[in-house]
Design a protein around this motif. Structure first.
Motif, PDB file in Angstrom:
ATOM      1  N   VAL A 276      17.832   0.703 -30.437  1.00  9.30           N
ATOM      2  CA  VAL A 276      16.413   0.919 -30.194  1.00  9.30           C
ATOM      3  C   VAL A 276      15.798   1.760 -31.307  1.00  9.30           C
ATOM      4  O   VAL A 276      14.687   1.485 -31.762  1.00  9.30           O
ATOM      5  CB  VAL A 276      16.218   1.572 -28.821  1.00  9.30           C
ATOM      6  N   MET A 280      14.589  -3.106 -32.277  1.00 12.18           N
ATOM      7  CA  MET A 280      15.226  -4.249 -31.624  1.00 12.18           C
ATOM      8  C   MET A 280      15.169  -5.454 -32.547  1.00 12.18           C
ATOM      9  O   MET A 280      14.129  -5.771 -33.120  1.00 12.18           O
ATOM     10  CB  MET A 280      14.486  -4.618 -30.333  1.00 12.18           C
ATOM     11  N   PRO A 329       6.776   2.967 -32.752  1.00 14.49           N
ATOM     12  CA  PRO A 329       7.023   2.128 -31.575  1.00 14.49           C
ATOM     13  C   PRO A 329       8.041   1.031 -31.809  1.00 14.49           C
ATOM     14  O   PRO A 329       8.700   0.597 -30.887  1.00 14.49           O
ATOM     15  CB  PRO A 329       5.655   1.533 -31.276  1.00 14.49           C
ATOM     16  N   ARG A 330       8.206   0.561 -33.044  1.00 12.35           N
ATOM     17  CA  ARG A 330       9.159  -0.519 -33.279  1.00 12.35           C
ATOM     18  C   ARG A 330      10.483  -0.008 -33.817  1.00 12.35           C
ATOM     19  O   ARG A 330      11.266  -0.785 -34.352  1.00 12.35           O
ATOM     20  CB  ARG A 330       8.583  -1.505 -34.279  1.00 12.35           C
ATOM     21  N   VAL A 338       8.672  -8.326 -31.602  1.00 13.40           N
ATOM     22  CA  VAL A 338       9.942  -8.417 -30.904  1.00 13.40           C
ATOM     23  C   VAL A 338       9.952  -7.398 -29.780  1.00 13.40           C
ATOM     24  O   VAL A 338       9.862  -6.196 -30.038  1.00 13.40           O
ATOM     25  CB  VAL A 338      11.121  -8.148 -31.872  1.00 13.40           C
ATOM     26  N   MET A 339      10.038  -7.858 -28.555  1.00 15.21           N
ATOM     27  CA  MET A 339      10.152  -6.978 -27.397  1.00 15.21           C
ATOM     28  C   MET A 339       9.033  -5.953 -27.342  1.00 15.21           C
ATOM     29  O   MET A 339       9.269  -4.781 -27.121  1.00 15.21           O
ATOM     30  CB  MET A 339      11.450  -6.180 -27.450  1.00 15.21           C
ATOM     31  N   GLU A 341       6.012  -4.863 -25.234  1.00 15.27           N
ATOM     32  CA  GLU A 341       5.423  -4.996 -23.880  1.00 15.27           C
ATOM     33  C   GLU A 341       6.008  -6.151 -23.094  1.00 15.27           C
ATOM     34  O   GLU A 341       6.688  -7.005 -23.572  1.00 15.27           O
ATOM     35  CB  GLU A 341       3.897  -5.173 -23.947  1.00 15.27           C
TER      36      GLU A 341
ATOM     37  N   ARG B 112       6.069   3.892 -23.144  1.00 10.88           N
ATOM     38  CA  ARG B 112       6.657   2.615 -23.526  1.00 10.88           C
ATOM     39  C   ARG B 112       7.034   1.846 -22.276  1.00 10.88           C
ATOM     40  O   ARG B 112       7.149   2.427 -21.207  1.00 10.88           O
ATOM     41  CB  ARG B 112       7.914   2.837 -24.377  1.00 10.88           C
ATOM     42  N   SER B 113       7.236   0.543 -22.424  1.00 11.13           N
ATOM     43  CA  SER B 113       7.626  -0.232 -21.254  1.00 11.13           C
ATOM     44  C   SER B 113       8.854  -1.048 -21.589  1.00 11.13           C
ATOM     45  O   SER B 113       9.422  -0.936 -22.668  1.00 11.13           O
ATOM     46  CB  SER B 113       6.476  -1.130 -20.809  1.00 11.13           C
ATOM     47  N   GLY B 114       9.262  -1.864 -20.637  1.00 17.57           N
ATOM     48  CA  GLY B 114      10.394  -2.752 -20.855  1.00 17.57           C
ATOM     49  C   GLY B 114      11.674  -1.993 -21.118  1.00 17.57           C
ATOM     50  O   GLY B 114      11.915  -0.932 -20.555  1.00 17.57           O
ATOM     51  N   ILE B 115      12.475  -2.538 -22.033  1.00 21.64           N
ATOM     52  CA  ILE B 115      13.782  -1.937 -22.279  1.00 21.64           C
ATOM     53  C   ILE B 115      13.628  -0.563 -22.908  1.00 21.64           C
ATOM     54  O   ILE B 115      14.450   0.323 -22.715  1.00 21.64           O
ATOM     55  CB  ILE B 115      14.654  -2.846 -23.149  1.00 21.64           C
ATOM     56  N   TYR B 116      12.522  -0.354 -23.633  1.00 22.54           N
ATOM     57  CA  TYR B 116      12.322   0.957 -24.247  1.00 22.54           C
ATOM     58  C   TYR B 116      12.187   2.027 -23.179  1.00 22.54           C
ATOM     59  O   TYR B 116      12.711   3.129 -23.324  1.00 22.54           O
ATOM     60  CB  TYR B 116      11.084   0.939 -25.138  1.00 22.54           C
ATOM     61  N   ILE B 119      15.634   2.798 -21.880  1.00 19.07           N
ATOM     62  CA  ILE B 119      16.417   3.627 -22.798  1.00 19.07           C
ATOM     63  C   ILE B 119      15.892   5.059 -22.803  1.00 19.07           C
ATOM     64  O   ILE B 119      16.670   6.016 -22.834  1.00 19.07           O
ATOM     65  CB  ILE B 119      16.368   3.038 -24.219  1.00 19.07           C
TER      66      ILE B 119
END
Lengths: 341, 383
Positions: A276, A280, A329-330, A338-339, A341, B112-116, B119
């Motif tokens: 992370v 991702m 954020p990425r 990629v991933m 929201e 943040r949402s989802g897998i973030y 984690i």
């Protein structure tokens, strides 16, 4: 200076393991779009390939030699591994090198396990939400762990490194600093090993046609499929490769940390953080973040640092993850879209 | 608070209360009717119920909820040590502390949402877990765990002159709660019923509806002019408070708090319970918690001897292989059973046990159309 170099080496070493697992995780995520919580279990299975291979090699015959007696007067039991009886000196050599040799066992085993896992279970979860993927692979990890625990017990099983690499290397002289800077041989080997595996994976993806197609599929699987390429089969192979990478990483790590059945989970949690942080779906990011976090962790466990901020060594990785996720954020090198929201 | 529940909800609530309170009788045939186990049903029921308010309603999968259990336990034990052995102040204090921590964690993690998000919550929980063993040892007593000692201040108790020899027991105005008696069970049961009532209220309220809307489409919510963050944060804090409450009840029934309660496997366990029962349903998570704790208890008590006794009637050539296969799944290996059930549930029945019920009832009365209510009307917390 020595202390700092030592910590960098330590960090690179630990980072190598993180990077290898994170690389596999990212590969699986990038190709199949699946969040694989069972990846740590694959690392653990690799480690237990080494254990099993070692056990196999040291199967021994027990004969009672009446001409010798123990100091207590009872007849002496002579134990001799079958391999040594059959192969003589080369058998001894094989037993000594059981850890690196078990890579030969681990590669086919992990390839089969990986492909079976993808075909049997993960295939059906491509279209399901990420939370369900996490849950099913988490369940699978528990299953693998418990089976291993049943056959190998709950205690860590130490694996010796080959005798030639058991001592320490004078790293300082190698790089021309003059002083000793002793560092365990095996850890240096592990570092070189992880770098070469990472290099091999990148070379495979970058310089082979197969790898090029896989990369194209990571970007847009439908278009690649429309070109008449069976992208699904390639992705299955990629999953197998990711399993092999995790497996051999586990094999080579056994002399550093005696494996037990939950070693994979411990590495998995950290590797997910690594993925992370790296972003991702970014292979380079995973490797970079793996080494970066490894080095940060080993610096944080220096006594000088701990004296300033007590307990920092325990939380540094998570702390970095929180900061990175909130500011970038990425992740470090994540691609857009990629991933999110 | 207005008690305007619909008739159906009142039935559900009363039925639930009845089932919970009569557990000592109804569970007799299952061999689960002893207080220590039923207490666990209730405590983990509360934990899963709270987790479901976050996961079931908003879809945010937290992998760090065990941190609140640990924090709740530590807070409760500190209350016993410093103030009084009465359970009520300890429970309130735990809820407040867990709630405050949840505000902080939620404020950061919900960006943040989802897998973030998963984690991030995992990272926070691991931080608490690791710190409990290192820097926070003055508060947590490290690996030994936080225990009561004879020379604790216990200011209120000592002012009342209730000094006795030996370690005091946790009590509620004179009724001893710790040590696995029926009083402890009924205490937990009543709290579970109260928690269930609040959960119904949340599920049926506009707030609950809002959370569901967030689950299905956050962007649309944002476009209609809602600020999502406060709703999510409220849900996170509520579920954190539930978990803190569950943690404090663990301390009430056994006044000892250890950091292993915060390990991330414990967070995984509550996810499992919720999924097994049925995320997003009211009774599902409680059902899942009870099923898991029941099987943990039954399966881990089995061993090869018991299996040999059960399959005694078979010829040896069948019995021995059968027993050696089954012994993988019981005793120490009951986690394997859990893992297998878990995988099967996620593959075939993502809605959990509650969806299974719905499908079954759908089979029996096909004529009634598919639109079954989301909640089955027969809550059986310990099937």
């Amino acid at each position: 200076m020595d202390a700092i170099l030592l910590q960098i080496l330590n960090g690179l070493d630990k980072g190598g393991a993180y990077a290898l697992i994170a690389l596999g995780l990212t590969l699986v995520f990038g190709t199949l779009g699946v969040v694989n919580f069972a990846h740590g279990a694959l690392f653990m299975m690799g480690a237990f390939c080494a254990v099993a291979f070692n056990k196999l090699l040291t199967l021994q015959s027990v004969t009672i030699d009446p001409s010798q007696t123990t100091p207590w007067g009872s007849p002496m039991e002579v134990r001799q591994p079958y391999v040594e009886a059959w192969l003589g000196e080369s058998g001894k050599f094989l037993v000594d090198y059981s850890v690196p040799a078990s890579i030969l066992l681990a590669i086919p085993v992990m390839l089969i396990v990986g492909i079976a896992m993808e075909r049997g279970l993960i295939r059906h979860f491509y279209k399901r939400p990420h939370s369900e993927q996490i849950l099913v692979t988490f369940g699978l990890a528990i299953v693998i762990q418990e089976i291993i625990k049943h056959y190998f017990g709950a205690n860590p099983i130490p694996q010796p490194a080959p005798a030639a690499f058991r001592g320490t290397a004078a790293v300082g002289e190698m790089i021309g600093l003059g002083q000793g800077l002793p560092y365990p041989w095996w850890r240096l080997i592990y570092l070189a090993f992880s770098l070469s595996i990472i290099g091999a994976v990148f070379a495979f993806l970058r310089f082979t046609t197969y790898g090029m197609v896989v990369r194209a599929g990571m970007r847009d699987r439908e278009t690649v499929g429309l070109l008449g390429i069976n992208i699904e089969r390639r992705f299955t192979v990629v999953f197998g490769i990711a399993a092999v990478v995790a497996g051999v990483a586990g094999v080579m790590y056994t002399p550093i940390l005696p494996p037990d059945y939950h070693i994979g989970m411990e590495f998995l949690v950290l590797s997910f953080v690594v993925v992370v942080v790296g972003g991702m779906g970014s292979l380079g990011g995973a490797v970079l973040a793996g080494f970066l976090l490894g080095i940060l962790q080993s610096f944080a466990s220096m006594n000088e640092v701990k004296a300033i901020i007590p307990g920092i060594d325990q939380i540094i990785i998570y702390l970095v993850a929180v900061v990175v996720l909130l500011t970038l954020p990425r992740g470090l090198m994540g691609r857009a879209g990629v991933m999110e929201e | 608070m207005a008690l305007n529940l619909s008739k159906q909800d009142w039935l559900l609530f009363l039925g639930f209360a009845l089932v919970v309170l009569t557990m000592p009788i109804t569970l007799q045939p299952l061999g689960a009717a002893y207080p220590a186990l039923m207490q666990k049903f209730c405590i983990f029921g509360i934990f899963a119920l709270g987790f479901n308010i976050l996961f079931g309603l908003t879809g945010y999968l937290s992998f760090g909820h065990a941190a609140f259990i640990g924090i709740g336990s530590y807070a409760a034990v500190w209350m016993f040590k410093l103030l009084t052995m009465n359970a009520l102040p300890a429970i309130f204090f735990s809820m407040i502390v867990a709630g405050l921590v949840a505000v902080v964690i939620g404020y950061v993690a919900l960006r943040r949402s989802g897998i973030y998000f998963s984690i991030l919550t995992l990272a926070f929980a691991q931080m608490f877990y690791n710190l409990a063993y290192s820097v926070l040892t003055p508060l947590t007593n490290g690996e030994t765990g936080l225990q009561l000692t004879l020379n604790d201040p216990r200011m209120l108790d000592n002012m009342a002159g209730a000094a006795t020899g030996g370690l005091p027991r946790v009590e509620l105005f004179g009724i001893g709660l710790s040590g696995g008696g029926y009083a402890g069970f009924y205490f937990c049961a009543v709290i579970l019923i109260l928690c269930f009532f609040f959960a119904i209220k949340i599920f049926r309220s506009p707030f609950g509806l809002m959370l569901r809307a967030l689950k299905s489409n956050q962007n649309r919510m944002r476009y209609t002019g809602f600020n999502n963050r406060p709703y999510l944060l409220a849900a996170f804090v509520i579920s954190g408070v539930y978990a803190g409450l569950a943690g404090s009840l663990m301390a009430v029934t056994d006044p000892l708090a250890g950091a292993e309660r915060m390990q991330w496997t414990a967070s995984g366990e509550v996810v499992l319970m919720t999924i097994l029962g049925g995320a997003g349903t009211l009774v599902g998570p409680i059902l899942g918690a009870a099923v898991i704790k029941y099987f943990e208890n039954i399966f881990s008590a089995f061993n090869e001897q018991t299996l040999h006794r059960i399959f005694d009637f078979l010829p040896d050539s069948i019995e021995n292989p059968l027993v050696s296969v089954l012994s993988l799944f019981v005793g120490e290996g009951w986690h394997l059973t859990l893992g297998v059930i878990f995988v099967l549930i996620v593959i075939f029945l993502p809605g959990g046990i509650m969806e299974g019920f719905r499908r079954l009832s759908g089979l029996f009365n096909r004529g009634g159309g598919g639109g079954k209510p989301a909640v089955a009307s027969h809550p059986q917390p310990a099937e």
